[in-house]
Design an enzyme around this catalytic site. Structure first.
Site, PDB file in Angstrom:
ATOM      1  N   SER A  66      40.215  27.647 -39.530  1.00  0.00           N
ATOM      2  CA  SER A  66      40.407  27.412 -40.968  1.00  0.00           C
ATOM      3  C   SER A  66      39.077  27.279 -41.697  1.00  0.00           C
ATOM      4  O   SER A  66      38.921  27.764 -42.818  1.00  0.00           O
ATOM      5  CB  SER A  66      41.250  26.162 -41.191  1.00  0.00           C
ATOM      6  N   LYS A  69      37.582  30.676 -42.128  1.00  0.00           N
ATOM      7  CA  LYS A  69      38.213  31.381 -43.243  1.00  0.00           C
ATOM      8  C   LYS A  69      37.683  30.866 -44.584  1.00  0.00           C
ATOM      9  O   LYS A  69      37.485  31.651 -45.515  1.00  0.00           O
ATOM     10  CB  LYS A  69      39.729  31.249 -43.156  1.00  0.00           C
ATOM     11  N   SER A 130      46.556  31.852 -44.275  1.00  0.00           N
ATOM     12  CA  SER A 130      45.599  31.794 -43.174  1.00  0.00           C
ATOM     13  C   SER A 130      45.588  33.096 -42.375  1.00  0.00           C
ATOM     14  O   SER A 130      45.547  33.105 -41.147  1.00  0.00           O
ATOM     15  CB  SER A 130      45.916  30.598 -42.261  1.00  0.00           C
TER      16      SER A 130
END
Length: 181
Positions: A66, A69, A130
């Site tokens: 995460s 990203k 995601s």
């Protein structure tokens, strides 16, 4: 929005890097795990006092998907601000990234060969869903290749004096791209 992403990314990376150090993951092992939805580690700290309230596997090295990203999205927004790309640009998507998108384990966004996607669509898929394949496609579009984008990510982390090592735009290791060939 760029400032907010940067702030969240920096704090998340500082915490993750402090707890986990330099990170990597094995997609094949992760993909076949029957316990993929279980919490692997947790670290909760009181923001005011700095006291650790709860820790589970705090020293275990885990992937920072995460946060990877978020760094990808930060660099995409920066490229937009500098006029390198536009929200409305159609992003070319390599065949193996499209194939990766067919895996329920690796992606949440199907990318049929007939469809095109804009920077804005891939940004939203990466931010909200995601999307691993969306993040990789964006990274390749911004830098020209996956390897060049990873270098940009690590250069940015270095500029922020973060002890973090990025290995992909999505946070998965790059075997996910080999897996699909």
């Amino acid at each position: 929005m760029l400032k907010l992403i940067k702030q969240r990314l920096v704090w998340g990376l500082v915490l993750t890097a402090t707890v986990s150090g330099v990170l990597s993951c094995n997609v094949a092992a992760h993909a076949t795990s029957s316990k993929a939805d279980e919490v692997k580690a947790a670290y909760v700290m009181d923001a005011k006092s700095g006291q650790v309230v709860y820790a589970q596997n705090a020293d275990q090295k885990l992937p920072i998907a995460s946060l990877s990203k978020l760094m990808t999205l930060y660099l995409v927004e920066r490229a937009i601000e500098h006029g390198q790309i536009k929200w409305t640009d159609a992003v070319p998507i390599r065949k193996n990234v499209r194939k990766m998108a067919t895996s329920a384990t690796l992606s949440v966004m199907p990318m049929p060969a007939k469809e095109t996607f804009t920077v804005r669509e891939l940004f939203a898929a990466t931010l909200v869903g995601s999307s691993n394949s969306g993040a990789i496609a964006l990274g390749e579009y911004v830098a020209g290749s996956n390897d060049k984008f990873i270098k940009l990510m690590n250069q940015q982390a270095s500029k922020w004096h973060l002890d973090a090592s990025f290995i992909s735009a999505s946070g998965l290791d790059n075997t996910c791209l080999l897996y699909t060939s």
